[in-house]
Design a protein around this motif. Structure first.
Motif, PDB file in Angstrom:
ATOM      1  N   GLY A   1       5.473   0.228   0.773  1.00 11.93           N
ATOM      2  CA  GLY A   1       4.405  -0.451   1.508  1.00 11.93           C
ATOM      3  C   GLY A   1       4.745  -0.531   2.978  1.00 11.93           C
ATOM      4  N   THR A   2       4.010  -1.378   3.680  1.00 18.50           N
ATOM      5  CA  THR A   2       4.156  -1.435   5.130  1.00 18.50           C
ATOM      6  C   THR A   2       4.173  -2.879   5.594  1.00 18.50           C
ATOM      7  OG1 THR A   2       2.908   0.620   5.324  1.00 18.50           O
ATOM      8  CG2 THR A   2       3.103  -0.693   7.319  1.00 18.50           C
ATOM      9  N   SER A   3       5.028  -3.149   6.576  1.00 16.24           N
ATOM     10  CA  SER A   3       5.033  -4.466   7.179  1.00 16.24           C
ATOM     11  C   SER A   3       4.965  -4.276   8.692  1.00 16.24           C
ATOM     12  CB  SER A   3       6.309  -5.200   6.761  1.00 16.24           C
ATOM     13  OG  SER A   3       6.363  -6.433   7.408  1.00 16.24           O
TER      14      SER A   3
ATOM     15  N   PHE B   1     -11.019   3.937  11.501  1.00 17.67           N
ATOM     16  CA  PHE B   1     -11.226   5.379  11.704  1.00 17.67           C
ATOM     17  C   PHE B   1     -11.040   5.764  13.161  1.00 17.67           C
ATOM     18  CE2 PHE B   1     -15.326   3.255  11.931  1.00 17.67           C
ATOM     19  CZ  PHE B   1     -15.815   3.672  13.160  1.00 17.67           C
ATOM     20  N   ARG B   2     -10.904   4.766  14.047  1.00 22.48           N
ATOM     21  CA  ARG B   2     -10.853   5.097  15.466  1.00 22.48           C
ATOM     22  C   ARG B   2      -9.442   5.420  15.957  1.00 22.48           C
ATOM     23  NH1 ARG B   2     -15.555   2.648  18.439  1.00 22.48           N
ATOM     24  NH2 ARG B   2     -14.138   2.369  20.187  1.00 22.48           N
ATOM     25  N   GLY B   3      -8.441   5.077  15.136  1.00 24.31           N
ATOM     26  CA  GLY B   3      -7.077   5.391  15.536  1.00 24.31           C
ATOM     27  C   GLY B   3      -6.636   4.664  16.786  1.00 24.31           C
ATOM     28  N   GLU B   4      -7.181   3.476  17.001  1.00 24.38           N
ATOM     29  CA  GLU B   4      -6.865   2.743  18.236  1.00 24.38           C
ATOM     30  C   GLU B   4      -6.040   1.504  18.009  1.00 24.38           C
ATOM     31  OE1 GLU B   4     -10.459   3.115  21.316  1.00 24.38           O
ATOM     32  OE2 GLU B   4     -10.857   1.738  19.669  1.00 24.38           O
ATOM     33  N   ALA B   5      -6.145   0.951  16.777  1.00 25.49           N
ATOM     34  CA  ALA B   5      -5.620  -0.392  16.590  1.00 25.49           C
ATOM     35  C   ALA B   5      -4.115  -0.479  16.839  1.00 25.49           C
ATOM     36  CB  ALA B   5      -5.960  -0.894  15.191  1.00 25.49           C
ATOM     37  N   LEU B   6      -3.349   0.343  16.131  1.00 23.26           N
ATOM     38  CA  LEU B   6      -1.899   0.203  16.275  1.00 23.26           C
ATOM     39  C   LEU B   6      -1.426   0.441  17.716  1.00 23.26           C
ATOM     40  CD1 LEU B   6      -0.305   1.480  12.928  1.00 23.26           C
ATOM     41  CD2 LEU B   6      -0.606  -0.849  13.759  1.00 23.26           C
ATOM     42  N   PRO B   7      -1.831   1.541  18.363  1.00 29.49           N
ATOM     43  CA  PRO B   7      -1.387   1.713  19.758  1.00 29.49           C
ATOM     44  C   PRO B   7      -1.858   0.580  20.674  1.00 29.49           C
ATOM     45  CG  PRO B   7      -2.944   3.452  19.113  1.00 29.49           C
ATOM     46  CD  PRO B   7      -2.568   2.717  17.874  1.00 29.49           C
TER      47      PRO B   7
ATOM     48  N   GLY C   1       0.813  -1.223   0.000  1.00 26.86           N
ATOM     49  CA  GLY C   1       0.000   0.000   0.000  1.00 26.86           C
ATOM     50  C   GLY C   1       0.841   1.266   0.000  1.00 26.86           C
ATOM     51  N   ILE C   2       0.185   2.377   0.363  1.00 26.80           N
ATOM     52  CA  ILE C   2       0.841   3.681   0.205  1.00 26.80           C
ATOM     53  C   ILE C   2       1.987   3.941   1.174  1.00 26.80           C
ATOM     54  CG2 ILE C   2      -1.131   4.886  -0.826  1.00 26.80           C
ATOM     55  CD1 ILE C   2      -1.735   5.995   2.008  1.00 26.80           C
ATOM     56  N   GLY C   3       2.110   3.140   2.234  1.00 27.19           N
ATOM     57  CA  GLY C   3       3.204   3.339   3.180  1.00 27.19           C
ATOM     58  C   GLY C   3       3.032   4.600   4.014  1.00 27.19           C
ATOM     59  N   MET C   4       3.984   4.813   4.926  1.00 26.22           N
ATOM     60  CA  MET C   4       3.895   6.000   5.802  1.00 26.22           C
ATOM     61  C   MET C   4       5.226   6.742   5.793  1.00 26.22           C
ATOM     62  SD  MET C   4       1.909   4.608   9.203  1.00 26.22           S
ATOM     63  CE  MET C   4       2.412   2.899   9.146  1.00 26.22           C
ATOM     64  N   SER C   5       5.137   8.059   5.956  1.00 22.90           N
ATOM     65  CA  SER C   5       6.358   8.847   6.132  1.00 22.90           C
ATOM     66  C   SER C   5       6.895   8.543   7.528  1.00 22.90           C
ATOM     67  CB  SER C   5       6.031  10.332   6.019  1.00 22.90           C
ATOM     68  OG  SER C   5       5.191  10.705   7.102  1.00 22.90           O
TER      69      SER C   5
ATOM     70  N   HIS D   1      -5.580   7.565  19.294  1.00 28.63           N
ATOM     71  CA  HIS D   1      -6.442   8.466  18.521  1.00 28.63           C
ATOM     72  C   HIS D   1      -5.714   9.146  17.378  1.00 28.63           C
ATOM     73  CE1 HIS D   1      -9.323   7.583  21.505  1.00 28.63           C
ATOM     74  NE2 HIS D   1      -8.779   8.304  22.445  1.00 28.63           N
ATOM     75  N   ALA D   2      -4.672   8.487  16.875  1.00 32.72           N
ATOM     76  CA  ALA D   2      -3.992   9.047  15.706  1.00 32.72           C
ATOM     77  C   ALA D   2      -4.533   8.337  14.484  1.00 32.72           C
ATOM     78  CB  ALA D   2      -2.484   8.827  15.812  1.00 32.72           C
ATOM     79  N   THR D   3      -5.170   9.069  13.610  1.00 22.96           N
ATOM     80  CA  THR D   3      -5.719   8.464  12.403  1.00 22.96           C
ATOM     81  C   THR D   3      -5.645   9.455  11.264  1.00 22.96           C
ATOM     82  OG1 THR D   3      -7.664   7.483  11.377  1.00 22.96           O
ATOM     83  CG2 THR D   3      -8.096   9.171  13.024  1.00 22.96           C
ATOM     84  N   SER D   4      -5.421   8.920  10.080  1.00 18.05           N
ATOM     85  CA  SER D   4      -5.417   9.797   8.897  1.00 18.05           C
ATOM     86  C   SER D   4      -6.785   9.747   8.229  1.00 18.05           C
ATOM     87  CB  SER D   4      -4.344   9.305   7.920  1.00 18.05           C
ATOM     88  OG  SER D   4      -4.597   7.946   7.594  1.00 18.05           O
TER      89      SER D   4
ATOM     90  N   LEU E   1       3.616   8.767  14.564  1.00 16.17           N
ATOM     91  CA  LEU E   1       2.283   9.191  15.022  1.00 16.17           C
ATOM     92  C   LEU E   1       1.284   8.040  15.075  1.00 16.17           C
ATOM     93  CD1 LEU E   1       1.507  12.602  13.274  1.00 16.17           C
ATOM     94  CD2 LEU E   1       1.529  12.109  15.744  1.00 16.17           C
ATOM     95  N   SER E   2       1.435   7.099  14.122  1.00 15.68           N
ATOM     96  CA  SER E   2       0.438   6.025  14.005  1.00 15.68           C
ATOM     97  C   SER E   2       0.331   5.216  15.293  1.00 15.68           C
ATOM     98  CB  SER E   2       0.763   5.106  12.827  1.00 15.68           C
ATOM     99  OG  SER E   2       1.879   4.295  13.138  1.00 15.68           O
ATOM    100  N   LEU E   3       1.394   5.262  16.108  1.00 16.00           N
ATOM    101  CA  LEU E   3       1.376   4.485  17.353  1.00 16.00           C
ATOM    102  C   LEU E   3       0.768   5.265  18.506  1.00 16.00           C
ATOM    103  CD1 LEU E   3       4.829   2.818  16.886  1.00 16.00           C
ATOM    104  CD2 LEU E   3       2.674   1.608  17.194  1.00 16.00           C
TER     105      LEU E   3
HETATM  106  P1  ADP Z   1      -7.197   3.705  12.066  1.00 24.26           P
HETATM  107  O1  ADP Z   1      -7.062   2.585  11.092  1.00 24.26           O
HETATM  108  O2  ADP Z   1      -8.452   3.645  12.828  1.00 24.26           O
HETATM  109  O3  ADP Z   1      -6.941   5.048  11.440  1.00 24.26           O
HETATM  110  P2  ADP Z   1      -4.874   2.556  13.272  1.00 24.26           P
HETATM  111  O4  ADP Z   1      -4.324   2.623  14.644  1.00 24.26           O
HETATM  112  O5  ADP Z   1      -5.253   1.220  12.766  1.00 24.26           O
HETATM  113  O6  ADP Z   1      -6.095   3.541  13.196  1.00 24.26           O
HETATM  114  O7  ADP Z   1      -3.822   3.210  12.293  1.00 24.26           O
HETATM  115  C1  ADP Z   1      -3.403   4.551  12.525  1.00 24.26           C
HETATM  116  C2  ADP Z   1      -2.943   5.208  11.248  1.00 24.26           C
HETATM  117  O8  ADP Z   1      -1.737   4.610  10.795  1.00 24.26           O
HETATM  118  C3  ADP Z   1      -3.904   5.047  10.088  1.00 24.26           C
HETATM  119  O9  ADP Z   1      -4.899   6.056  10.092  1.00 24.26           O
HETATM  120  C4  ADP Z   1      -2.971   5.177   8.886  1.00 24.26           C
HETATM  121  O10 ADP Z   1      -2.747   6.520   8.560  1.00 24.26           O
HETATM  122  C5  ADP Z   1      -1.663   4.603   9.400  1.00 24.26           C
HETATM  123  N1  ADP Z   1      -1.460   3.210   8.975  1.00 24.26           N
HETATM  124  C6  ADP Z   1      -1.677   2.089   9.712  1.00 24.26           C
HETATM  125  N2  ADP Z   1      -1.380   0.976   9.023  1.00 24.26           N
HETATM  126  C7  ADP Z   1      -0.992   1.363   7.784  1.00 24.26           C
HETATM  127  C8  ADP Z   1      -0.565   0.682   6.591  1.00 24.26           C
HETATM  128  N3  ADP Z   1      -0.522  -0.661   6.537  1.00 24.26           N
HETATM  129  N4  ADP Z   1      -0.229   1.424   5.507  1.00 24.26           N
HETATM  130  C9  ADP Z   1      -0.281   2.786   5.560  1.00 24.26           C
HETATM  131  N5  ADP Z   1      -0.673   3.485   6.659  1.00 24.26           N
HETATM  132  C10 ADP Z   1      -1.025   2.809   7.761  1.00 24.26           C
END
Ligand code: ADP
Ligand code: MG
Length: 601
Positions: A148-150, A101-107, A67-71, A82-85, A77-79
């Motif tokens: 992409g992202t792993s 959309f909840r910004g909870e999963a990764l943290p 996918g689009i990956g992250m800077s 409530h951080a969500t794009s 921030l993703s960790l």
């Molecule tokens: P949410 O999915 O509810 O926004 P997450 O905690 O799952 O919250 O993810 C936080 C943010 O991290 C996402 O909004 C997105 O911007 C970024 N992110 C997470 N996983 C990926 C991924 N596999 N590829 C690109 N961006 C990601």
């Protein structure tokens, strides 16, 4: 003495604790981690997702996407909680088009594991690697990586031993993950998904984006061959997918999947709609396969009613409910499910016909297993054949030849004309579609069943001049004792008359000319049988089915031409003229095409 302020007992929890609590809701087991990570990959526009597991995900889970990956900045921030794009403000909650959309999963995941994220945006030269232990970022470094992202998640719940103890065996946890991955393969046919366990690939999504291919991969060949398409658009709702013909059923609901805006959901109203649509078609305890996609503008559905987003609420629940019922019923009563003579007698009439028409979007192809490929080839040739058949000239009633757009669209019962009765059992008729054989008993059973269930409280009863006395066995008496009201609704006015005896004061008009005592006794006998085998009181449904069966014309009854014509015209107006309430065929059609082919015309 303590002051009031000092005695304050409310604390604001630190972020790490809050994350752990959120993890308690969202992350229950390895499958929950996999779900969140796959959803993130899909939201990031991935077309390929690979999931690697060790020990059912208990030791290690890695989800890799293109996918689009992250800077670098975003990945840190993703960790954060409530951080969500994906949304900016609460208003956006009503227009959600992403899975997260909840910004909870990764943290949450990070707070209960050893996590490592490696990510790179395609337009950047270098990627970022973040390592994190129990929610604390340990290191952020530049790293070379594919776009992409792993996300790697090790030792889930290592810091929550109580939780860890509740995890099941690796095999069980793997089972949950497989089921989940299967669902994504069904809902996102355009994405290639690969699942490996202990370094062995155990699942690969089909290379095509045909829903029937996904059904084949997930539910097997019998299921794939038994499904027909559903497709309808009603107001803002677009409903599509597949359902199984009544010839196929499962012993449980594991084959019933609903997706709202491509998100797998559980919703009781939807299940209820499905049961309603199949009522009287499958025997009790058997369940159809159904994959139903409901696409609806986001403002018509609330996905934010459950932390894991598995439950949704429609703005107009009953509207959706009713649309789903009619969509399924349409598909069921379409001519697609009328048995063909050759389906029932494969050896005598060796002609294969297409059983369903897969249509779905296309996707990039990828190598796949031989079996799949072979099946796809056979599907393709069936489709080819079907295309040819679509333009087979049909003899219309007026006697001239006309090209019909689709042979399948002609309702065989339309303009059916009675020819004769065979063996006092089958009505032989002809229609523009071909020669029809109609089982008189099940046809009448269907008509009565529909009448009884539609007009349940309005069945016409006739009072008996001489009331009938029934002396029953104790068990039989117990059964009808509890059902006197239901019997009354069916037209039988029955009163208790001392020990195990009853008086019948009226009967349904439809059976006045019959041996109604026999009919009633047969019904009671069968209902008693049912209660014994099922160990519960008969349901209203069983009562209707049984009475329809017992009151119906029997095999062996001689019918006049008018009676047969009447039967066919009544049959046409039933909810399902092609299947009896027990799921048996009512009409068999020997199509003109097949007939001509058999004679080499
Ligand atoms: P949410 O999915 O509810 O926004 P997450 O905690 O799952 O919250 O993810 C936080 C943010 O991290 C996402 O909004 C997105 O911007 C970024 N992110 C997470 N996983 C990926 C991924 N596999 N590829 C690109 N961006 C990601
Ligand atoms: Mg997410």
């Amino acid at each position: 003495m303590e002051t009031r302020a000092q005695r304050s007992i409310i604390n604001i929890l630190d972020d790490n604790t809050a994350n752990k609590i959120a993890a308690g809701e969202v992350i229950e087991r390895p499958a929950s981690v996999v779900k969140e990570l796959i959803e993130n990959s899909l939201d990031a526009g991935a077309t390929e997702i690979r999931i690697d597991l060790i020990d059912g995900g208990k030791r290690l889970i890695r989800v890799t996407d293109n996918g689009i990956g992250m800077s670098r900045e975003d990945s840190v921030l993703s960790l954060k909680r409530h951080a969500t794009s994906k949304i900016k403000s609460a208003d956006d909650l009503f227009s959600i088009r992403t899975l997260g959309f909840r910004g909870e999963a990764l943290p949450s995941i990070a707070s209960v594991s050893h996590t490592e994220i490696v990510t790179r945006k395609s337009e950047e030269d270098l990627g970022t690697k973040i390592t994190c232990v129990a929610g604390k970022i340990e290191e952020v470094t530049d790293i070379g990586a594919p776009p992409g992202t792993s996300v790697l998640v090790k030792d889930l719940f290592f810091n929550l031993p109580a939780r860890q103890k509740f995890l099941k065996t690796a095999q069980t946890e793997l089972g949950h993950i497989t089921e989940l991955v299967n669902r994504f393969a069904i809902s996102h046919g355009e994405v290639d998904i690969t699942l490996s366990h202990n370094d062995r690939v155990i699942f690969r999504s089909p290379s095509s984006n045909l829903l029937t291919d996904a059904v084949l991969t997930v539910f097997g060949r019998d299921a794939a061959e038994a499904v027909v398409e559903i497709n309808s658009q009603a107001g803002p709702y677009k409903i599509y997918g597949v359902i199984s013909k009544p010839s196929y059923s499962k012993a449980n609901r594991s084959g019933q999947l609903f997706f709202v805006n491509r998100r797998f959901v559980r919703n009781r109203n939807l299940i209820h709609a499905l049961d309603e649509a199949y009522r009287g078609i499958l025997p009790q305890g058997r369940f159809p396969l159904l994959i139903c996609f409901i696409d609806v503008p986001p403002e018509f559905v609330d996905v934010n009613v459950h932390p894991t987003k598995i439950e949704v609420k429609f703005a107009r629940e009953w509207e959706v409910h009713n649309i789903v019922i009619s969509c399924i019923r349409d598909a069921l009563s379409s001519s697609n499910i009328i048995p063909n003579a050759e389906d029932l007698l494969p050896s005598a009439l060796n002609i294969r016909r297409p059983t369903f028409t897969p249509t779905y979007q296309k996707k990039l192809s990828r190598s796949t297993t031989d079996e799949l490929e072979e099946f796809r080839m056979s599907l393709a040739s069936k489709l080819e054949q079907q295309k040819k058949e679509l333009f087979v000239p049909q003899i219309t009633q007026e006697g001239f030849t006309e090209e019909k757009e689709t042979a399948a669209k002609i309702d065989p019962l339309e303009s059916a004309e009675v020819l004769a009765q065979a063996r006092n059992l089958y009505i032989i008729a002809q229609s523009p579609a071909g020669i029809l054989l109609i089982d008189q008993h099940v046809a009448h059973e269907r008509i009565l069943y529909d009448q009884l269930s539609n007009m349940y409280s309005k069945v016409h009863a006739q009072r008996l001049i001489v009331p009938l006395t029934l002396n029953l066995g104790h068990r039989e008496a117990l059964v009808i004792e509890h059902k006197l009201d239901d019997f009354r609704a069916l037209g039988f006015e029955i009163e208790s008359f001392g020990k195990d005896s009853f008086i019948v004061r009226s009967i349904p008009v439809i059976i006045v000319d019959k041996n109604y005592e026999r009919v009633l006794k047969d019904m009671i006998e069968e209902l008693t049988e049912l209660t014994i085998t099922r160990r519960l009181l008969v349901r209203r449904e069983a009562l209707i089915t049984t009475s329809a069966c017992k009151m119906a014309i029997k095999a062996g009854d001689k019918l006049s031409h008018e009676e047969m014509a009447r039967l066919i015209s009544d049959l046409k107006h039933t909810s399902n003229p092609y299947l009896c309430p027990h799921g048996r065929p009512i009409v068999v059609c020997l199509s003109n095409h097949d007939l001509d082919k058999m004679f080499g015309r």
